[in-house]
Scaffold this motif. Structure first.
Motif, PDB file in Angstrom:
ATOM      1  N   GLY A  99       0.628  -1.210   0.100  1.00 50.49           N
ATOM      2  CA  GLY A  99       0.235  -0.270  -0.387  1.00 50.49           C
ATOM      3  C   GLY A  99       1.010   1.150   0.251  1.00 50.49           C
ATOM      4  O   GLY A  99       1.954   1.405   0.512  1.00 50.49           O
ATOM      5  N   ASN A 149      -3.562   3.723  -4.667  1.00 53.74           N
ATOM      6  CA  ASN A 149      -3.453   2.576  -4.481  1.00 53.74           C
ATOM      7  C   ASN A 149      -4.308   1.084  -5.834  1.00 53.74           C
ATOM      8  O   ASN A 149      -3.543   0.819  -5.501  1.00 53.74           O
ATOM      9  CB  ASN A 149      -4.593   1.969  -3.025  1.00 53.74           C
ATOM     10  CG  ASN A 149      -3.603   2.355  -1.609  1.00 53.74           C
ATOM     11  OD1 ASN A 149      -2.462   1.967  -1.122  1.00 53.74           O
ATOM     12  ND2 ASN A 149      -3.923   3.010  -1.021  1.00 53.74           N
ATOM     13  N   SER A 183      -4.638  -4.492   2.111  1.00 52.57           N
ATOM     14  CA  SER A 183      -4.403  -3.238   1.667  1.00 52.57           C
ATOM     15  C   SER A 183      -5.830  -1.935   2.091  1.00 52.57           C
ATOM     16  O   SER A 183      -6.483  -2.225   1.784  1.00 52.57           O
ATOM     17  CB  SER A 183      -3.634  -2.790   0.487  1.00 52.57           C
ATOM     18  OG  SER A 183      -2.406  -4.055   0.617  1.00 52.57           O
TER      19      SER A 183
END
Ligand code: 6V0
Length: 332
Positions: free
Chosen positions: A96, A112, A136
């Protein structure tokens, strides 16, 4: 000369269980806590680490390999290349981007998404039958993104969701009542984090439903205590991050616990992020939210039919609307 002298007529070794392989993408605080819990709990035959920083991922691999004398036998590999993940049964994604000073949540999310475009296609290309477990953040939206990018059926894409929030909830209730957290059943569902929904009617200790017990005894003030505990759950991640800079151990155990359920086909119920459309009056779009789901070797096997109050249903639907609003602004 062979190291062992062979024993005449010895039966060829036959594996007693199916060979298993887990890949962890992102060898940061969270990825390494997950990796080390998986190793100590003997959950897999092969463990693979992938990170974009070559020295870091090789360093982490060597450090774990050097513990081989104290661990169950596991083949550990690491690389920046996805070919090393080939044939994984489970791929856990923890990579991430970090939030930059003054950066909006949407901007971070879009970064992301760009990162996931580099991660998910090669992962599924090398392991077309794998189960994807997304960690994440923001985990619910990124689980949706992973599902879209993978082309997988929704039962093979799971977000770690509120599995961790629920474990924090169980710990705090257990601490308050001075009982063992493993004897406390309690679910937090919905969006992981700020708008999570505590299912009060799901709380039971040793099989005794706590809320109806309190109502029967007319102990009203305890309900306020439970509200306070839920607030504490929401605040816990912020507190740990402000104290030590990141969270790692609890998410490590929580994800390793999911890995065990999946690979050993335990068919246990976990509050995890699943495609929620159609459940609990959630309509209006494809949205991933945590619901108590039965998990096994095939991924998500079903969603349990928990009784929700009107208020809880409304809160879930509000969470869904917030997430959908965010999703609609993304370029996937
Ligand atoms: P970290 O320590 O910065 O680790 C992230 C790792 O990802 C680093 O090692 C990076 O090098 C690596 N990385 C970045 N881009 C790529 C890429 N393209 N390919 C491979 N690797 C890459 O962060 P930390 O480990 O603390 O957190 C990781 C993520 O987990 C964050 O998004 C957190 O918000 C999230 N968490 C989710 C939780 C949950 O309950 N779902 C709980 C805790 C943290």
């Amino acid at each position: 000369q062979a190291f062992f002298r062979s024993i005449m007529n010895a039966a060829p070794s036959s594996p007693t269980k199916r060979h298993s392989k887990i890949s962890v993408v992102g060898a940061g605080n969270v990825g390494m806590a997950i990796a080390q819990t998986i190793l100590t709990q003997d959950l897999t035959d092969e463990l693979v680490l992938v990170d974009e920083i070559p020295d870091k991922v090789r360093g982490e691999m060597l450090d774990l390999q050097h513990a081989a004398a104290f661990l169950p036998r596991t083949r550990i590999q690491a690389s920046t290349e996805y070919s090393v993940t080939e044939g994984s049964d489970l791929c856990i994604v923890t990579a991430g981007a970090r939030q930059m000073n003054g950066e909006s949540r949407l901007n971070l999310l879009q970064r992301n998404v760009t990162l996931f475009k580099k991660i998910i296609p090669p992962l599924v290309g090398y392991s077309p039958h794998t189960i994807l477990l997304i960690v994440s953040n923001p985990v619910d939206v990124l689980t949706y993104v992973a599902w879209k990018l993978s082309g997988f059926p929704s039962n093979r894409v799971i977000g770690s969701g509120t599995n961790l929030d629920s474990s924090r909830f169980r710990f705090l209730i257990a601490d308050h009542l001075d009982v063992n957290a493993q004897d406390v059943q309690a679910y937090i569902v919905g969006e992981h984090g700020d708008s999570s929904v505590a299912l009060w009617s799901s709380i039971s200790v040793g099989g005794v439903p706590v809320l109806s017990f309190l109502e029967n005894q007319q102990i009203a003030y305890e309900k306020e205590m439970l509200e306070k505990i839920h607030k504490q759950v929401v605040h816990s991640a912020y507190e740990v991050i402000s104290l030590k800079g990141y969270t790692s151990w609890a998410i490590g155990y929580s994800v390793a616990n999911l890995a065990r359920t999946i690979l050993r086909d335990q068919r246990r119920v976990h509050p995890v992020s699943v495609l929620a459309k159609g459940f609990y009056h959630i309509h209006g779009g494809d949205v991933f939210l945590s619901l108590p789901a039965q998990i096994g070797r095939g991924g998500v096997l079903g969603v349990t039919n928990v009784h929700l109050t009107q208020e809880e249903t409304q809160k879930l639907r509000d969470s869904a609307t917030t997430i959908l609003h965010l999703q609609n602004q993304l370029h996937i």
